[in-house]
Design an enzyme around this catalytic site. Structure first.
Site, PDB file in Angstrom:
ATOM      1  N   ASN A 124      39.797 102.085  -2.351  1.00 27.48           N
ATOM      2  CA  ASN A 124      38.361 101.136  -2.934  1.00 27.48           C
ATOM      3  C   ASN A 124      38.791 102.050  -4.261  1.00 27.48           C
ATOM      4  O   ASN A 124      37.590 101.780  -5.358  1.00 27.48           O
ATOM      5  CB  ASN A 124      37.428 102.019  -2.891  1.00 27.48           C
ATOM      6  CG  ASN A 124      36.897 103.285  -2.666  1.00 27.48           C
ATOM      7  OD1 ASN A 124      38.332 103.846  -3.141  1.00 27.48           O
ATOM      8  ND2 ASN A 124      36.053 104.275  -2.588  1.00 27.48           N
ATOM      9  N   GLU A 173      34.295 108.189  -7.589  1.00 27.45           N
ATOM     10  CA  GLU A 173      34.996 106.846  -6.389  1.00 27.45           C
ATOM     11  C   GLU A 173      33.734 106.168  -7.471  1.00 27.45           C
ATOM     12  O   GLU A 173      33.758 106.023  -8.254  1.00 27.45           O
ATOM     13  CB  GLU A 173      33.199 107.503  -4.734  1.00 27.45           C
ATOM     14  CG  GLU A 173      33.561 107.998  -3.960  1.00 27.45           C
ATOM     15  CD  GLU A 173      34.589 107.662  -2.976  1.00 27.45           C
ATOM     16  OE1 GLU A 173      35.562 106.929  -3.599  1.00 27.45           O
ATOM     17  OE2 GLU A 173      34.134 108.206  -1.766  1.00 27.45           O
TER      18      GLU A 173
END
Ligand code: GLP
Length: 259
Positions: A136, A143
């Site tokens: 990702n 993140e």
């Protein structure tokens, strides 16, 4: 950004090991930031071989790892401290006192995070930071939507990261969903950055990092703003790059004219 595309995962890993070796050999008291995960395993194997061949010593080196799971004891098989001991530190001549992992053993997260940053500063900052990249686009455990200014802190892991890393845990083991990670701002202060991406499953993340818009949704895209970032990838990880031929040509010119 320097983009190095090599035919195989082994060649990309050997390139990374040589890059780190040169950095260590050319600096007094080198400070190296290290990563965990599958992408760097072959790089560490190659570094161990170089050490055994007498090409590099880690006696003067200090290391700072990017991240660690919260709630795992250092001797837990899946802690990043264990990973580092098993995969690298136990096989080289580094002083264990000079290896840092951002651990926190009580609830005092803020103080653990700020002392990690202080320790990095006391050692004069990170000279070379090794990175992998999550599918990702995460770097460390930053993140998607992590601030580009972020410092070392606790992050909640995404479902995709938990799924991706589940392969390292036994079914009966508790897989933490929180981690302590260097921030993106912390990573960007490293003088040099080397990111390694291997395999077809990383091709989209690699393309987003190199050619995508600068976006907190792909944390690794911030590396486009770093003055000394090198990305080393194998052919499969490079397969979604729009300017693939250009990067190959640029590296040819670099070795021909040493520029
Ligand atoms: C992991 C780690 C990162 C690593 C990345 C890629 O979750 N926190 O430091 O670089 O994700 O992992 P892998 O190399 O196993 O694909």
């Amino acid at each position: 950004m320097r983009i190095v595309i090599l035919p195989t995962e082994v060649e990309a890993s050997n390139f990374a090991a040589e890059f780190i070796t040169e950095f260590i050999n050319n600096n007094k008291n080198p400070v190296v930031g290290l990563a965990t995960g599958g992408s760097v395993v072959m790089t560490y194997e190659a570094l161990i071989s170089k050490h055994q061949l007498g090409q590099v010593s880690f006696q003067e080196t200090t290391t700072f790892n990017l991240d660690e799971y919260l709630g795992l004891a250092p001797n837990h098989a899946q802690s990043y401290r264990s990973y580092m001991n098993r995969t690298l530190f136990d096989h080289i001549d580094i002083d264990p006192c000079n290896t840092y992992v951002p651990e926190c053993f009580d609830d005092n997260f803020d103080s653990a995070c700020s002392s990690y940053e202080n320790e990095i500063n006391k050692r004069g900052g990170i000279g070379l930071q090794l990175l992998g990249v999550g599918s990702n686009g995460h770097i460390g455990f930053n993140e998607p939507t992590s601030s580009f200014q972020s410092r070392t802190r606790v992050k909640t892991l995404t479902k995709s990261t938990l799924t991706q890393n589940a392969r390292f845990f036994e079914a009966s083991e508790n897989q933490p969903s929180l981690a302590i990670t260097m921030g993106i701002g912390t990573i960007m202060e490293a003088e040099n950055i080397l990111l390694i991406g291997l395999g077809k499953h990383k091709s989209k993340a690699v393309a987003d990092v190199i050619e995508g818009p600068l976006s907190a949704f792909c944390p690794g895209s911030i590396l486009q703003n770093h003055p000394n970032a090198t990305i080393v990838i194998d052919k499969l990880a490079a397969s979604d790059l729009e300017l693939y031929d250009y990067y190959i040509q640029t590296e040819k010119m670099k070795s021909k004219y040493n520029c």
